[in-house]
Design an enzyme around this catalytic site. Structure first.
Site, PDB file in Angstrom:
ATOM      1  N   HIS A  81      76.748   6.974 -50.444  1.00  0.00           N
ATOM      2  CA  HIS A  81      77.830   6.566 -51.333  1.00  0.00           C
ATOM      3  C   HIS A  81      78.329   5.184 -50.944  1.00  0.00           C
ATOM      4  O   HIS A  81      78.027   4.682 -49.857  1.00  0.00           O
ATOM      5  CB  HIS A  81      78.986   7.572 -51.259  1.00  0.00           C
ATOM      6  CG  HIS A  81      79.618   7.632 -49.902  1.00  0.00           C
ATOM      7  ND1 HIS A  81      79.301   8.601 -48.973  1.00  0.00           N
ATOM      8  CD2 HIS A  81      80.545   6.831 -49.292  1.00  0.00           C
ATOM      9  CE1 HIS A  81      80.008   8.399 -47.872  1.00  0.00           C
ATOM     10  NE2 HIS A  81      80.768   7.325 -48.039  1.00  0.00           N
ATOM     11  N   SER A  83      81.929   3.481 -50.321  1.00  0.00           N
ATOM     12  CA  SER A  83      83.338   3.824 -50.136  1.00  0.00           C
ATOM     13  C   SER A  83      84.238   2.924 -50.966  1.00  0.00           C
ATOM     14  O   SER A  83      84.023   1.704 -51.058  1.00  0.00           O
ATOM     15  CB  SER A  83      83.726   3.711 -48.663  1.00  0.00           C
ATOM     16  OG  SER A  83      83.122   4.729 -47.905  1.00  0.00           O
ATOM     17  N   GLN A 125      86.077   1.407 -36.317  1.00  0.00           N
ATOM     18  CA  GLN A 125      87.111   0.610 -35.659  1.00  0.00           C
ATOM     19  C   GLN A 125      87.179   0.854 -34.154  1.00  0.00           C
ATOM     20  O   GLN A 125      87.530  -0.043 -33.388  1.00  0.00           O
ATOM     21  CB  GLN A 125      88.465   0.878 -36.308  1.00  0.00           C
ATOM     22  CG  GLN A 125      88.564   0.358 -37.734  1.00  0.00           C
ATOM     23  CD  GLN A 125      89.919   0.628 -38.365  1.00  0.00           C
ATOM     24  OE1 GLN A 125      90.658   1.510 -37.928  1.00  0.00           O
ATOM     25  NE2 GLN A 125      90.259  -0.128 -39.394  1.00  0.00           N
ATOM     26  N   TYR A 163      90.211  -1.952 -47.085  1.00  0.00           N
ATOM     27  CA  TYR A 163      90.139  -3.150 -46.250  1.00  0.00           C
ATOM     28  C   TYR A 163      90.200  -4.416 -47.097  1.00  0.00           C
ATOM     29  O   TYR A 163      89.683  -4.455 -48.218  1.00  0.00           O
ATOM     30  CB  TYR A 163      88.841  -3.142 -45.440  1.00  0.00           C
ATOM     31  CG  TYR A 163      88.631  -1.882 -44.658  1.00  0.00           C
ATOM     32  CD1 TYR A 163      89.390  -1.586 -43.525  1.00  0.00           C
ATOM     33  CD2 TYR A 163      87.678  -0.935 -45.062  1.00  0.00           C
ATOM     34  CE1 TYR A 163      89.212  -0.414 -42.816  1.00  0.00           C
ATOM     35  CE2 TYR A 163      87.491   0.237 -44.347  1.00  0.00           C
ATOM     36  CZ  TYR A 163      88.261   0.501 -43.228  1.00  0.00           C
ATOM     37  OH  TYR A 163      88.089   1.662 -42.535  1.00  0.00           O
ATOM     38  N   ASP A 165      88.950  -7.926 -48.294  1.00  0.00           N
ATOM     39  CA  ASP A 165      87.605  -8.509 -48.385  1.00  0.00           C
ATOM     40  C   ASP A 165      86.550  -7.532 -47.851  1.00  0.00           C
ATOM     41  O   ASP A 165      85.823  -7.835 -46.890  1.00  0.00           O
ATOM     42  CB  ASP A 165      87.529  -9.838 -47.622  1.00  0.00           C
ATOM     43  CG  ASP A 165      88.525 -10.857 -48.137  1.00  0.00           C
ATOM     44  OD1 ASP A 165      88.732 -10.905 -49.360  1.00  0.00           O
ATOM     45  OD2 ASP A 165      89.104 -11.581 -47.312  1.00  0.00           O
ATOM     46  N   PRO A 166      86.416  -6.368 -48.444  1.00  0.00           N
ATOM     47  CA  PRO A 166      85.507  -5.340 -47.914  1.00  0.00           C
ATOM     48  C   PRO A 166      84.039  -5.721 -48.068  1.00  0.00           C
ATOM     49  O   PRO A 166      83.668  -6.497 -48.952  1.00  0.00           O
ATOM     50  CB  PRO A 166      85.837  -4.113 -48.768  1.00  0.00           C
ATOM     51  CG  PRO A 166      86.331  -4.688 -50.054  1.00  0.00           C
ATOM     52  CD  PRO A 166      87.101  -5.910 -49.671  1.00  0.00           C
ATOM     53  N   SER A 167      83.220  -5.159 -47.213  1.00  0.00           N
ATOM     54  CA  SER A 167      81.761  -5.258 -47.323  1.00  0.00           C
ATOM     55  C   SER A 167      81.289  -3.950 -47.958  1.00  0.00           C
ATOM     56  O   SER A 167      81.062  -2.963 -47.270  1.00  0.00           O
ATOM     57  CB  SER A 167      81.126  -5.461 -45.943  1.00  0.00           C
ATOM     58  OG  SER A 167      79.719  -5.371 -46.017  1.00  0.00           O
ATOM     59  N   PHE A 168      81.142  -3.943 -49.265  1.00  0.00           N
ATOM     60  CA  PHE A 168      80.695  -2.734 -49.954  1.00  0.00           C
ATOM     61  C   PHE A 168      79.252  -2.440 -49.556  1.00  0.00           C
ATOM     62  O   PHE A 168      78.396  -3.328 -49.579  1.00  0.00           O
ATOM     63  CB  PHE A 168      80.784  -2.903 -51.466  1.00  0.00           C
ATOM     64  CG  PHE A 168      82.185  -3.073 -51.972  1.00  0.00           C
ATOM     65  CD1 PHE A 168      83.109  -2.031 -51.888  1.00  0.00           C
ATOM     66  CD2 PHE A 168      82.582  -4.264 -52.538  1.00  0.00           C
ATOM     67  CE1 PHE A 168      84.402  -2.192 -52.365  1.00  0.00           C
ATOM     68  CE2 PHE A 168      83.871  -4.438 -53.024  1.00  0.00           C
ATOM     69  CZ  PHE A 168      84.786  -3.399 -52.934  1.00  0.00           C
ATOM     70  N   HIS A 169      78.959  -1.190 -49.226  1.00  0.00           N
ATOM     71  CA  HIS A 169      77.617  -0.872 -48.746  1.00  0.00           C
ATOM     72  C   HIS A 169      77.323   0.616 -48.824  1.00  0.00           C
ATOM     73  O   HIS A 169      78.242   1.442 -48.922  1.00  0.00           O
ATOM     74  CB  HIS A 169      77.460  -1.329 -47.290  1.00  0.00           C
ATOM     75  CG  HIS A 169      78.365  -0.606 -46.334  1.00  0.00           C
ATOM     76  ND1 HIS A 169      79.694  -0.945 -46.162  1.00  0.00           N
ATOM     77  CD2 HIS A 169      78.146   0.458 -45.510  1.00  0.00           C
ATOM     78  CE1 HIS A 169      80.245  -0.137 -45.278  1.00  0.00           C
ATOM     79  NE2 HIS A 169      79.332   0.733 -44.867  1.00  0.00           N
ATOM     80  N   SER A 171      75.837   3.379 -46.452  1.00  0.00           N
ATOM     81  CA  SER A 171      75.429   3.715 -45.087  1.00  0.00           C
ATOM     82  C   SER A 171      74.203   4.614 -45.161  1.00  0.00           C
ATOM     83  O   SER A 171      74.170   5.571 -45.934  1.00  0.00           O
ATOM     84  CB  SER A 171      76.562   4.423 -44.336  1.00  0.00           C
ATOM     85  OG  SER A 171      77.602   3.524 -44.039  1.00  0.00           O
TER      86      SER A 171
END
Length: 226
Positions: A81, A83, A125, A163, A165-169, A171
């Protein structure tokens, strides 16, 4: 109260004291909860699902074969997915209005296509877990639009927004500890070459944004996009 709101509330006739089933670390490869389980607290997460087909599974196995040369303990994730929220805690009696608010916020968002094809390594984190992922290279603005709507719901309930400026990805796999150095540099380049050279990857790494889901404890909710 609207008919749709009543429909959502009818799904929650159980008593407020009903308890979300606790996560047991031994059933999840030793992973630890981000926050302690307490009676009446429901871990809640909003995301866009991706149903992996055979070609994607083939790419995943190729990436794992390459990555395990450096990190043998890396394990594939059972589902995938993107997030759209952090994991937050809801009290049981908040779930119904939270879900209804999500439904109202997301009903006007149109469907879209994004692409996730850039290999990247992430750590949580606390640096206790590392994830191998595919970062989104197109469709960022539409995902940001979704996050903006989800964030508004989070603010209604005084919960943490996503967050900056998120890094959409997506996993793909995970391991215990901080493995970013072991999977970085030349190793990361090798993994990217595996993606770039995989047959038809440009096709099946296009992710259809057709619905958003919310998981709260052991309950799942789906919100189809327009």
């Amino acid at each position: 109260m609207s008919r749709s709101a009543l429909h959502v509330l009818r799904m929650f006739k159980e008593q407020e004291e009903q308890e979300a089933p606790p996560d047991e670390s031994e059933k999840h490869g030793g992973r630890l909860r981000t926050f302690p389980h307490e009676r009446g607290n429901w871990a809640t997460h909003v995301y866009m699902p991706y149903v992996a087909e055979e070609d994607f599974q083939g790419l995943l196995q190729a990436l794992l074969c390459c990555a395990r040369t450096y990190v043998p303990s890396l394990s594939p994730l059972p589902e995938f997915h993107i997030s759209l929220s952090q994991v937050v805690v809801l009290r049981y009696h908040w779930i119904a209005p939270f879900v209804q608010s999500l439904k109202e916020r997301l009903r006007s968002v149109s469907r879209f296509i994004c692409r996730a094809d850039q290999v990247k390594v992430y750590t949580n984190q606390t640096k206790t877990r590392t994830f191998l992922g595919l970062e989104v290279s197109s469709g960022y603005s539409k995902l940001s639009e979704l996050v903006s709507e989800v964030d508004k719901v989070m603010e209604e309930f005084s919960l943490a927004t996503f967050y900056k400026d998120p890094s959409f990805h997506l996993s793909l796999a995970w391991g215990l500890g901080d493995l970013s150095e072991a999977l970085g540099g030349q190793r990361l380049q090798e993994l990217q070459e595996t993606v770039d050279g995989f047959e038809d990857s440009s096709s099946f790494l296009r992710i259809p944004g057709t619905e958003v889901r919310c998981k709260s404890g052991n309950k799942f909710f789906s919100f189809p996009l327009r």
